[in-house]
Enzyme design. Sequence first.
Site, PDB file in Angstrom:
ATOM      1  CB  CYS A 160      -0.965  -0.010   1.184  1.00  0.00           C
ATOM      2  SG  CYS A 160      -0.154   0.015   2.805  1.00  0.00           S
ATOM      3  CG  HIS A 215      -4.513  -0.113   3.991  1.00  0.00           C
ATOM      4  ND1 HIS A 215      -3.701  -0.866   3.179  1.00  0.00           N
ATOM      5  CD2 HIS A 215      -5.604   0.209   3.226  1.00  0.00           C
ATOM      6  CE1 HIS A 215      -4.266  -1.022   1.995  1.00  0.00           C
ATOM      7  NE2 HIS A 215      -5.425  -0.361   2.001  1.00  0.00           N
ATOM      8  CD  GLN A 227      -7.794  -0.901  -0.959  1.00  0.00           C
ATOM      9  OE1 GLN A 227      -7.121  -1.094   0.054  1.00  0.00           O
ATOM     10  NE2 GLN A 227      -9.061  -1.298  -1.053  1.00  0.00           N
TER      11      GLN A 227
END
Length: 262
Positions: A160, A215, A227
């Site tokens: 990520c 994240h 993402q």
Amino acid sequence: MRLLITLFLLAFAQMIFNLAHASPHTAINASQHKAEKSSARDDDRRKRRQQVKTPVKKPRQISEQKPKLKKKSKVQTASLSSPKSTLTTKKLAKRYGHKRNRKTSDVATTASINNGPLKMSKAHRVRYQKARETAMNKLMGQLGKPYLWGGASPRTGFDCSGLVWYAYKDLVKFKIPRTANEMYHLRDAAQVKRESLEKGDLVFFRINNRGAADHVGVYLGNGKFIQSPRTGKDIQISALSEDYWQRHYVGARRVMTPKTIR
């Protein structure tokens, strides 16, 4: 004859007695008169001294009661003297107040980010939009590529934070961190409210309870973000409105502004 002599002697004696009796009173009256004259002279002298002293004492009392005036600084005297002095005041303010001005400008920038879209000139807007489109094209070009823990290259794949690092590393002036938690605490990127999100803003989530954020994705507009989710998944576009992402959402930051782009 004897009677006449006797009367004469008695009269003479009476006269002497009267003179002797009157002479002490005259001495006393004279001394009292002298004392009164001397006391009157002393009173006159005291009055004269007081008349001479009083005008000298009054200014001293007034001067003691006057408050001490503070000396005006050079900046204040310059600002009151002439129109040119305003220029010197501005120069001094720039010279000695540069840190304060930076702080106020940072606050103003943060307030504009939090309250709505960025305000900029046409030239800055064109440059900013070009840099943002470059980042969006780099991100969209990675759709479908596999997730790879620690990956930050199109040849191998991305995690990520590696995807975000790859998209912005050559477009901003400051160094982009490598982990999601470091990006979340990045001082060069201003915090953004959720209702003020714009294309290119970083959105952060806390999924595995590692740090403040573990994240990160990039907002694309219309409630969507791109993402690289997790192992076994490919890079994809998701919706912030989904219950899962709403539960784990922790905040957003803006890395691209007219001041931060190269």
